[in-house]
Write a protein that holds these residues in place. Structure first.
Motif, short mmCIF file in Angstrom:
data_model
loop_
_atom_site.label_atom_id
_atom_site.label_comp_id
_atom_site.label_asym_id
_atom_site.label_seq_id
_atom_site.Cartn_x
_atom_site.Cartn_y
_atom_site.Cartn_z
N GLN A 105 -2.02 0.13 -1.60
CA GLN A 105 -0.96 -0.78 -1.72
C GLN A 105 0.28 -0.03 -1.69
OE1 GLN A 105 -2.86 -2.71 -5.11
NE2 GLN A 105 -2.56 -4.70 -4.16
N LEU A 106 0.54 0.99 -2.30
CA LEU A 106 1.76 1.77 -2.41
C LEU A 106 2.24 2.02 -1.28
CD1 LEU A 106 1.43 4.32 -5.41
CD2 LEU A 106 3.20 2.59 -5.11
N CYS A 107 1.37 2.61 -0.29
CA CYS A 107 1.71 2.84 1.06
C CYS A 107 2.29 1.83 1.81
CB CYS A 107 0.86 3.77 1.97
SG CYS A 107 0.38 5.41 0.87
N GLN A 108 1.57 0.62 1.88
CA GLN A 108 2.13 -0.58 2.45
C GLN A 108 3.38 -1.00 1.88
OE1 GLN A 108 -1.60 -2.96 1.65
NE2 GLN A 108 -2.49 -2.47 3.55
N ILE A 109 3.42 -1.23 0.73
CA ILE A 109 4.54 -1.55 0.08
C ILE A 109 5.83 -0.85 0.49
CG2 ILE A 109 6.07 -2.10 -1.85
CD1 ILE A 109 2.97 -2.74 -3.38
N LEU A 110 5.73 0.65 0.74
CA LEU A 110 6.76 1.62 0.73
C LEU A 110 6.77 1.81 2.24
CD1 LEU A 110 6.03 4.01 -2.28
CD2 LEU A 110 7.94 2.42 -2.15
N ASP A 111 5.90 1.41 3.01
CA ASP A 111 5.82 1.81 4.56
C ASP A 111 5.69 2.94 4.77
OD1 ASP A 111 5.96 1.02 7.26
OD2 ASP A 111 8.02 1.11 7.32
N CYS A 112 4.90 3.96 4.05
CA CYS A 112 4.75 5.23 4.21
C CYS A 112 3.46 5.45 4.37
CB CYS A 112 5.36 6.00 3.24
SG CYS A 112 4.50 5.89 1.61
N ASP A 113 3.17 6.91 4.60
CA ASP A 113 1.67 7.44 4.73
C ASP A 113 1.28 8.24 3.25
OD1 ASP A 113 1.22 6.43 7.19
OD2 ASP A 113 2.20 8.34 8.09
N ILE A 114 0.14 8.24 3.14
CA ILE A 114 -0.16 9.21 1.83
C ILE A 114 0.57 10.63 1.92
CG2 ILE A 114 -1.98 10.53 0.56
CD1 ILE A 114 -3.85 8.00 1.42
N SER A 115 0.69 11.10 3.06
CA SER A 115 1.29 12.60 3.24
C SER A 115 2.63 12.35 2.75
CB SER A 115 1.19 12.99 4.57
OG SER A 115 1.54 12.18 5.60
N ASP A 116 3.37 11.07 3.07
CA ASP A 116 4.72 11.18 2.73
C ASP A 116 4.95 11.14 0.83
OD1 ASP A 116 5.63 10.63 5.12
OD2 ASP A 116 5.42 8.62 5.10
N LEU A 117 4.13 10.79 0.30
CA LEU A 117 3.92 10.63 -1.05
C LEU A 117 3.69 12.09 -1.90
CD1 LEU A 117 2.19 7.23 -1.80
CD2 LEU A 117 4.78 7.86 -2.22
N LEU A 118 3.04 12.94 -1.09
CA LEU A 118 2.70 14.17 -1.33
C LEU A 118 3.16 15.27 -0.73
CD1 LEU A 118 -1.07 13.70 -2.15
CD2 LEU A 118 0.47 13.67 -3.77
N GLU A 119 3.69 16.24 -1.32
CA GLU A 119 4.30 17.53 -0.67
C GLU A 119 3.94 18.74 -1.27
OE1 GLU A 119 8.77 19.61 -0.26
OE2 GLU A 119 8.53 17.74 -1.31
N GLU A 120 3.32 19.59 -0.36
CA GLU A 120 2.74 20.86 -0.94
C GLU A 120 4.08 21.73 -0.77
OE1 GLU A 120 -0.35 24.42 0.42
OE2 GLU A 120 -0.31 22.61 1.57
N VAL A 121 4.14 22.42 -2.13
CA VAL A 121 5.15 23.44 -2.29
C VAL A 121 4.66 24.51 -2.74
CG1 VAL A 121 6.85 21.58 -3.17
CG2 VAL A 121 5.54 22.35 -4.76
#
Length: 81
Positions: free
Chosen positions: A61-77
């Motif tokens: 649902q977050l990805c749909q609302i934000l129009d993003c992919d899961i990979s956009d919400l997580l960043e490997e640092v």
């Protein structure tokens, strides 16, 4: 940051919900309405240093609302972040 160990490899992940919400101009109120969650839960979910415990439906649902992919919400640092 969240540290995840997989097969003796260490992966440090940054949770980027706050950044994505700001970029998309999505308010906490909008997420409350769309997800049916309490405002406090949304505020906790935005904390950049703690990976929230959310189920697959909420993540979808977050990805749909934000129009993003899961990979956009997580960043490997890097580990030294």
């Amino acid at each position: 940051m969240t540290t995840l160990k997989i097969d003796k490899q260490t992966m440090v992940l940054k949770w980027r919900l706050r950044e994505i919400m700001a970029r998309r101009k999505i308010t906490n109120r909008k997420l409350v309405e769309e997800l049916g969650m309490h405002e406090t839960s949304i505020a906790r979910m935005k904390a950049p240093d703690i990976m929230p415990k959310i189920d697959g439906n909420t993540l979808t649902q977050l990805c749909q609302i934000l129009d993003c992919d899961i990979s956009d919400l997580l960043e490997e640092v890097g580990e030294d972040y």
